[in-house]
Design an enzyme around this catalytic site. Structure first.
Site, PDB file in Angstrom:
ATOM      1  N   PRO A  37      32.553  41.015  40.413  1.00  0.00           N
ATOM      2  CA  PRO A  37      33.844  41.057  40.454  1.00  0.00           C
ATOM      3  C   PRO A  37      34.653  40.115  40.313  1.00  0.00           C
ATOM      4  O   PRO A  37      35.854  39.997  39.523  1.00  0.00           O
ATOM      5  CB  PRO A  37      34.054  42.198  41.380  1.00  0.00           C
ATOM      6  CG  PRO A  37      32.935  43.088  41.703  1.00  0.00           C
ATOM      7  CD  PRO A  37      31.718  41.648  41.391  1.00  0.00           C
ATOM      8  N   TYR A  38      34.413  39.247  41.141  1.00  0.00           N
ATOM      9  CA  TYR A  38      35.575  38.034  41.300  1.00  0.00           C
ATOM     10  C   TYR A  38      35.592  37.164  39.880  1.00  0.00           C
ATOM     11  O   TYR A  38      36.421  37.083  39.402  1.00  0.00           O
ATOM     12  CB  TYR A  38      35.120  37.101  42.365  1.00  0.00           C
ATOM     13  CG  TYR A  38      36.049  35.882  42.624  1.00  0.00           C
ATOM     14  CD1 TYR A  38      37.412  36.010  42.739  1.00  0.00           C
ATOM     15  CD2 TYR A  38      35.607  34.494  42.196  1.00  0.00           C
ATOM     16  CE1 TYR A  38      38.048  34.881  42.840  1.00  0.00           C
ATOM     17  CE2 TYR A  38      36.138  33.406  42.530  1.00  0.00           C
ATOM     18  CZ  TYR A  38      37.545  33.275  42.853  1.00  0.00           C
ATOM     19  OH  TYR A  38      38.063  32.321  42.756  1.00  0.00           O
ATOM     20  N   GLY A  39      34.522  36.724  39.461  1.00  0.00           N
ATOM     21  CA  GLY A  39      34.139  36.128  38.143  1.00  0.00           C
ATOM     22  C   GLY A  39      34.653  37.018  37.068  1.00  0.00           C
ATOM     23  O   GLY A  39      35.289  36.378  36.230  1.00  0.00           O
ATOM     24  N   LYS A  42      38.696  36.923  36.883  1.00  0.00           N
ATOM     25  CA  LYS A  42      39.168  35.566  36.688  1.00  0.00           C
ATOM     26  C   LYS A  42      38.968  35.423  35.243  1.00  0.00           C
ATOM     27  O   LYS A  42      39.941  34.890  34.516  1.00  0.00           O
ATOM     28  CB  LYS A  42      38.444  34.502  37.391  1.00  0.00           C
ATOM     29  CG  LYS A  42      38.795  34.290  39.014  1.00  0.00           C
ATOM     30  CD  LYS A  42      40.497  33.762  38.800  1.00  0.00           C
ATOM     31  CE  LYS A  42      40.830  33.473  40.414  1.00  0.00           C
ATOM     32  NZ  LYS A  42      42.300  33.257  40.455  1.00  0.00           N
TER      33      LYS A  42
END
Length: 245
Positions: A37-39, A42
């Site tokens: 989810p973080y990638g 971004k």
């Protein structure tokens, strides 16, 4: 930002947008296929910026950070997490928490990756070098232009290497527990920083892992309560779990 006349945007992105590429090192041309989810978040932000820029003369620089470590060498700033965020912070914060006895030991997640010692490999970039990259990006930002750059050292270090460097930097005995891998973590991620060197004249200078950790450890010892009780709810940074980012 456009409505308020902002002319220059330096965006903090991440190497996590690349996912787990088939080839190393990672260049700016490596396909962006994030797997966590973080990638993904971004990558979505990058896409929004690039879509907006098609009809804008805003100067845009997108910096894809690799794994940030260290503290301000002059002792002004360091990692001081809000209590509810300690469990989700950086590997360095986790090491320091273990060294300070805040947690009983270090939890390393994943020892069966296809790497020389079985633990994740990351490119650790000192925060001082990261600041310098921002300054260089700001100096070179041009109206109507987009610059996209990896910000890393070009060298990968394993989690086990990192833990040993942390033990050396702190001089403390750190108990380490090895646990099953965490879903969404990549086995190996390190940069090819040649583009930022060629175009912005930037190269990482603080590449001694143990030395960067010594600087950060000095701040931790000098600030056992972070930025002080009055600011404890608004500080930022560390962690009790080793979670490669």
């Amino acid at each position: 930002m456009a409505a308020h006349g902002v002319k220059t945007l330096i965006y903090s992105s991440t190497c996590a947008t690349y996912g787990e590429p088939e080839k190393m090192p990672i260049t700016e041309e490596t396909p962006q296929l994030p797997i966590n989810p973080y990638g993904k978040a971004k990558k979505m932000a990058e896409d929004i910026i690039l879509d907006f820029h098609k009809n804008s003369d805003m100067a845009v620089m997108i910096l894809r950070y690799f794994n940030v470590i260290g503290s301000d060498p002059e002792g002004r700033l360091g990692e001081a997490p809000r209590p509810e965020l300690r469990e989700h912070g950086r590997i360095s914060g986790a090491c320091f928490d273990a060294a300070r006895g805040i947690i009983p030991g270090l939890k390393v997640r994943g020892t069966d990756y296809k790497t020389p010692d079985g633990t994740c490999i990351r490119d650790y970039i000192d925060v001082t070098d990261l600041v310098d990259a921002h300054v260089k990006a700001l100096e070179k930002a041009k109206p109507g232009h987009v610059g996209i750059y990896n910000v890393g050292t070009g060298r990968g270090r394993s989690v086990k290497e990192f833990v040993e460097a942390c033990k050396k930097a702190t001089g403390m005995v750190i108990k380490v527990d090895f646990l099953p891998r965490r879903p969404g973590d990549y086995a190996e991620v390190y940069s090819n920083p040649s583009k930022i060197k060629n175009e912005l004249n930037w190269t990482a200078q603080h590449t001694n892992l143990a030395m960067s950790l010594q600087v950060a450890w000095r701040w931790q010892k000098a600030h056992p309560d972070g930025y002080g009780a009055a600011l404890s709810g608004a500080s930022d940074g560390a962690s009790p779990l080793v979670m490669p980012q």
